[in-house]
Design a protein around this motif. Structure first.
Motif, PDB file in Angstrom:
ATOM      1  N   SER A 115      11.046   9.759 -11.026  1.00  4.96           N
ATOM      2  CA  SER A 115      10.774   8.427 -11.799  1.00  4.96           C
ATOM      3  C   SER A 115       9.761   7.671 -10.921  1.00  4.96           C
ATOM      4  O   SER A 115       9.266   6.474 -11.482  1.00  4.96           O
ATOM      5  N   TYR A 116       9.283   7.977 -10.167  1.00  8.52           N
ATOM      6  CA  TYR A 116       8.015   7.391  -9.218  1.00  8.52           C
ATOM      7  C   TYR A 116       6.562   7.826  -9.796  1.00  8.52           C
ATOM      8  O   TYR A 116       6.484   8.995 -10.096  1.00  8.52           O
ATOM      9  N   ALA A 117       5.953   6.968 -10.281  1.00  5.30           N
ATOM     10  CA  ALA A 117       4.759   7.001 -11.194  1.00  5.30           C
ATOM     11  C   ALA A 117       3.420   6.994 -10.350  1.00  5.30           C
ATOM     12  O   ALA A 117       2.446   7.618 -10.461  1.00  5.30           O
ATOM     13  N   GLY A 118       3.584   6.545  -9.156  1.00  2.18           N
ATOM     14  CA  GLY A 118       2.443   6.383  -8.271  1.00  2.18           C
ATOM     15  C   GLY A 118       2.223   7.792  -7.392  1.00  2.18           C
ATOM     16  O   GLY A 118       2.832   8.602  -7.533  1.00  2.18           O
ATOM     17  N   PRO A 119       1.051   7.565  -6.472  1.00  3.17           N
ATOM     18  CA  PRO A 119       0.889   8.727  -5.673  1.00  3.17           C
ATOM     19  C   PRO A 119       2.003   9.124  -4.785  1.00  3.17           C
ATOM     20  O   PRO A 119       2.642   8.250  -4.281  1.00  3.17           O
ATOM     21  N   LYS A 120       2.332  10.342  -4.302  1.00  2.66           N
ATOM     22  CA  LYS A 120       3.215  10.642  -3.351  1.00  2.66           C
ATOM     23  C   LYS A 120       2.998  11.599  -2.315  1.00  2.66           C
ATOM     24  O   LYS A 120       1.974  12.505  -2.356  1.00  2.66           O
ATOM     25  N   ASP A 129       0.789  -1.269   0.039  1.00  3.06           N
ATOM     26  CA  ASP A 129      -0.043  -0.014   0.054  1.00  3.06           C
ATOM     27  C   ASP A 129       0.913   1.359  -0.060  1.00  3.06           C
ATOM     28  O   ASP A 129       0.524   2.291  -0.413  1.00  3.06           O
ATOM     29  N   PHE A 130       1.939   1.177   0.638  1.00 10.60           N
ATOM     30  CA  PHE A 130       3.014   2.269   0.935  1.00 10.60           C
ATOM     31  C   PHE A 130       4.317   1.904   0.745  1.00 10.60           C
ATOM     32  O   PHE A 130       4.577   0.695   1.084  1.00 10.60           O
ATOM     33  N   VAL A 131       5.115   2.692   0.207  1.00  7.47           N
ATOM     34  CA  VAL A 131       6.628   2.260   0.232  1.00  7.47           C
ATOM     35  C   VAL A 131       7.099   3.774   0.946  1.00  7.47           C
ATOM     36  O   VAL A 131       6.933   4.835   0.643  1.00  7.47           O
ATOM     37  N   THR A 132       8.300   3.662   1.562  1.00  4.77           N
ATOM     38  CA  THR A 132       8.856   4.491   2.443  1.00  4.77           C
ATOM     39  C   THR A 132      10.389   4.876   1.637  1.00  4.77           C
ATOM     40  O   THR A 132      11.114   4.025   1.306  1.00  4.77           O
ATOM     41  N   ALA A 133      10.688   5.984   1.611  1.00  4.26           N
ATOM     42  CA  ALA A 133      11.978   6.451   1.267  1.00  4.26           C
ATOM     43  C   ALA A 133      12.364   7.685   1.748  1.00  4.26           C
ATOM     44  O   ALA A 133      11.835   8.651   1.782  1.00  4.26           O
ATOM     45  N   LEU A 134      14.075   7.856   2.209  1.00  4.82           N
ATOM     46  CA  LEU A 134      14.261   8.821   2.701  1.00  4.82           C
ATOM     47  C   LEU A 134      15.966   9.368   2.386  1.00  4.82           C
ATOM     48  O   LEU A 134      16.507  10.236   2.690  1.00  4.82           O
ATOM     49  N   GLU A 135      16.625   8.370   1.411  1.00  7.35           N
ATOM     50  CA  GLU A 135      17.972   8.750   1.079  1.00  7.35           C
ATOM     51  C   GLU A 135      18.131   9.641   0.120  1.00  7.35           C
ATOM     52  O   GLU A 135      17.418   9.863  -0.786  1.00  7.35           O
ATOM     53  N   ARG A 136      19.255  10.504   0.437  1.00 11.92           N
ATOM     54  CA  ARG A 136      19.529  11.776  -0.410  1.00 11.92           C
ATOM     55  C   ARG A 136      20.292  11.326  -1.572  1.00 11.92           C
ATOM     56  O   ARG A 136      20.717  12.249  -2.407  1.00 11.92           O
ATOM     57  N   VAL A 137      20.846  10.093  -1.806  1.00  9.50           N
ATOM     58  CA  VAL A 137      21.867   9.736  -2.535  1.00  9.50           C
ATOM     59  C   VAL A 137      21.471   9.082  -3.839  1.00  9.50           C
ATOM     60  O   VAL A 137      20.260   8.872  -4.068  1.00  9.50           O
ATOM     61  N   PRO A 138      21.991   9.154  -5.047  1.00  6.53           N
ATOM     62  CA  PRO A 138      21.652   8.759  -6.415  1.00  6.53           C
ATOM     63  C   PRO A 138      21.060   7.388  -6.265  1.00  6.53           C
ATOM     64  O   PRO A 138      20.315   6.938  -6.966  1.00  6.53           O
ATOM     65  N   GLU A 139      22.001   6.400  -5.639  1.00  2.27           N
ATOM     66  CA  GLU A 139      21.576   5.156  -5.526  1.00  2.27           C
ATOM     67  C   GLU A 139      19.980   4.854  -5.326  1.00  2.27           C
ATOM     68  O   GLU A 139      19.650   3.736  -5.823  1.00  2.27           O
ATOM     69  N   VAL A 140      19.423   5.564  -4.393  1.00  7.91           N
ATOM     70  CA  VAL A 140      18.067   5.399  -4.263  1.00  7.91           C
ATOM     71  C   VAL A 140      16.985   5.094  -5.517  1.00  7.91           C
ATOM     72  O   VAL A 140      16.174   4.595  -5.279  1.00  7.91           O
ATOM     73  N   ALA A 141      17.455   5.884  -6.585  1.00  8.41           N
ATOM     74  CA  ALA A 141      16.587   5.988  -7.656  1.00  8.41           C
ATOM     75  C   ALA A 141      16.630   4.444  -8.191  1.00  8.41           C
ATOM     76  O   ALA A 141      15.588   4.278  -8.907  1.00  8.41           O
ATOM     77  N   VAL A 142      17.457   3.552  -8.022  1.00  8.08           N
ATOM     78  CA  VAL A 142      17.467   2.173  -8.594  1.00  8.08           C
ATOM     79  C   VAL A 142      16.286   1.462  -8.121  1.00  8.08           C
ATOM     80  O   VAL A 142      15.525   0.721  -8.930  1.00  8.08           O
TER      81      VAL A 142
END
Length: 588
Positions: A292-297, A254-267
């Motif tokens: 690159s994230y297509a879903g709701p934010k 239902d949800f995915v969390t993200a907080l890294e500021r480095v380029p690798e997180v886009a992978v």
């Protein structure tokens, strides 16, 4: 002899009403100490470099007057008084006028606390006001009889304080470069932040609904089939690194969390179907990850003052922790979910093949087994207790994550927390059970359809602050930095041209304290960036001061380190100015 009890109780009630209530019946001492023994504190000589004095018991307070006088003369000095027996503290209040002391924000009292309460207090205390930097500038004064009678109690408190300082020091961030990168990303994400739905809109939207918090530990590989069933039982919130493995096994979080500021997180999001999963992220996230994230934010906010420039209110900000799964936990708690079920939260290496992660995260090196002997040859790897009764291999970073979880869990008494990462490291303040047993014992079904019907309104965008007002605010911040440079130049000139003396050292210290504690712009713009570096300089200053052999050495140490702080503030404020000007030019 007059009693000061009532006047002291008045001020105690203002700051610590629970202690005043405890003492309001004037309990008599359970043990009658000989007056000469009970009244005597050891001779108190406070070292010049001391920043914090911790008293393990005060008895009747005889001998305290000289310390109180020194405390008044040294505005940098803080005091923590710990007394186990309330009746002993009552006698202290009778004998000594503590009214001025009890009103001072530099004094804290811990009275009649259990061991678990002192552990929680230690965590809070040393996370405030840079106190973790006092590590080599703490002086413990122990009342001989009270400390001896309560030896284990005070020994545990000392261990709790040391552990809390260590954990708090990790919370100051990696470096000012890392903090500045976070602000740079936030400025690049500025338009989205200004208009983003806030996680605060989800508060208590899913009361008592189970939340399955999915991390990317290696034990996740054993749970995919059960997690397919879990989606019908509760909400699934996963860390960014767990998203791809879940989707590969037909599980849509239902949800995915993200907080890294480095380029690798886009992978984690590149080429992944994300339209059915809502991203809950921090503003510091690497900008390409947003694009690159297509879903709701939805936007979540750490308690960073610089988010004020984007129109973010204090009610939206809170302490989160260092990893995505800490963010997942905080979001589930905000939703009102219970139980909170940890899956794949190993915080250790697989006990059989020593992989660090579930396979399929997007990084090939994480799919490979490791050789434990090779890992143990490196200082940062060690063994800890596991949930399955055996030792598991971990490292310092994972241990720090575990400590953060334990700090969070210890403060929560209204939710059930279950760790289903059976092959992982043991985490305190939660129960351990299999995911299957959790699914078997859930008694309520949640209404997913009803929640999804409300979802559109919860994620609707709104403009927090108009773009013109945002840009004008950035211009005012640039003008403040220009004024700051003049102040810093004055301080640096004084430090370099004048002969070092204690008055100069205190003047430089006062300049820094006014900036850090009282200047609104400094708190908003520079505090998060400068804190890791100021912390390191403060620790170095205290360590150097503790080795001084005379007052002249001590004064030179102070002037040198305060001048170093001013120079670093000047350097990093100019870097910040460049970022602000770039943002203004891009957006205008």
């Amino acid at each position: 002899m007059p009693s000061f009890f009532e006047s002291n109780l008045k001020y105690l009630r203002t700051r610590w009403p629970e202690y005043a209530e405890l003492l309001s019946n004037r309990p008599s001492a359970q043990k009658n100490y000989e007056s000469d023994d009970f009244s005597s504190l050891p001779s108190i000589r406070i070292w010049p470099h001391t920043r914090l004095v911790i008293f393990f018991g005060l008895g009747t307070g005889a001998g305290l007057e000289n310390y109180m006088k020194e405390f008044t003369q040294r505005p940098e000095l803080e005091t923590l008084l710990i007394e186990r027996q309330p009746e002993t503290f009552a006698r202290l209040l009778e004998n000594i006028d503590l009214s001025t002391w009890l009103q001072s924000p530099r004094v804290q009292v811990w009275l009649g606390l259990t061991g678990a309460q002192t552990q929680l207090n230690s965590i809070t205390y040393f996370n405030e006001n840079n106190r973790a930097a006092y590590w080599s500038a703490i002086q413990i004064v122990a009342h001989p009889e009270i400390a001896k009678e309560n030896e284990e109690y005070f020994r545990n408190i000392e261990a709790f304080c040391n552990e809390a300082m260590k954990d708090a020091s990790n919370a100051f961030g990696n470096s000012p470069d890392d903090a500045l990168l976070g602000l740079q990303n936030s400025l690049l994400n500025g338009d989205w932040i200004r208009k983003s739905p806030s996680w605060i809109q989800f508060r208590n939207r899913l009361p008592d609904v189970p939340a399955f918090l999915i991390a990317s530990g290696p034990s996740l590989e054993q749970e995919f089939e059960r997690l397919k069933l879990a989606r019908d039982e509760g909400v699934i919130i996963c860390a960014d690194s767990a998203l791809r493995p879940l989707l590969d096994h037909g599980i849509v979080p239902d949800f995915v969390t993200a907080l890294e500021r480095v380029p690798e997180v886009a992978v984690f999001f590149r080429g992944v179907a994300t339209k059915q999963t809502t991203l809950v992220s921090l503003p510091v996230l690497y900008p390409e990850a947003y694009r690159s994230y297509a879903g709701p934010k939805v936007m979540a906010f750490r308690d960073y003052p610089y988010f004020e420039m984007f129109g973010v209110s204090e009610t939206e900000m809170q302490m989160i922790g260092p990893s995505c799964t800490h963010l997942s936990f905080q979001f589930a708690h905000m939703l009102g979910c219970s139980p909170l079920v940890l899956v794949g939260q190993d915080l250790s290496y697989d006990p059989e093949n020593f992989r660090s992660h579930v396979r399929g995260t997007g990084f090939a090196d994480r799919d490979k087994p490791n050789n434990p002997e090779e890992l143990l040859n490196k200082q940062e790897y060690f063994w800890v207790d596991g949930n399955h009764g055996k030792k598991v291999l971990t490292n310092h970073a994972l241990a720090m994550f575990r400590a953060w979880f334990e700090n969070l869990f210890a403060k929560i008494d209204d939710r059930t927390i279950i760790n289903c990462s059976l092959k992982g490291a043991k985490i305190k303040y939660c129960s351990v059970g299999s995911l299957q047993s959790v699914l078997d014992n859930l008694s309520t079904k949640w209404d997913r359809a009803s929640f999804e019907n409300k979802f559109t309104s919860l994620t609707s965008t709104r403009e927090r602050i108009r773009k013109t007002d945002w840009i004008n605010g950035l211009k005012e911040d640039v003008r403040w930095i220009d004024r700051l440079q003049k102040l810093l130049d004055t301080g640096l000139t004084q430090a370099s041209n004048a002969q070092a003396n204690l008055a100069l050292a205190r003047a430089l210290e006062t300049m820094i304290l006014k900036l850090v504690n009282n200047d609104r712009h400094f708190k908003k713009l520079l505090l998060i960036i400068m804190t890791p570096l100021l912390f390191q300089i403060e620790v170095a200053k205290n360590k150097a001061a503790s080795a001084c052999v005379n007052d002249a050495n001590y004064t030179n140490v102070l002037v040198h380190h305060y001048a170093q702080m001013l120079a670093e503030i000047k350097l990093w404020s100019l870097k910040l100015k460049d970022l602000l000007l770039q943002t203004i030019n891009i957006d205008t």
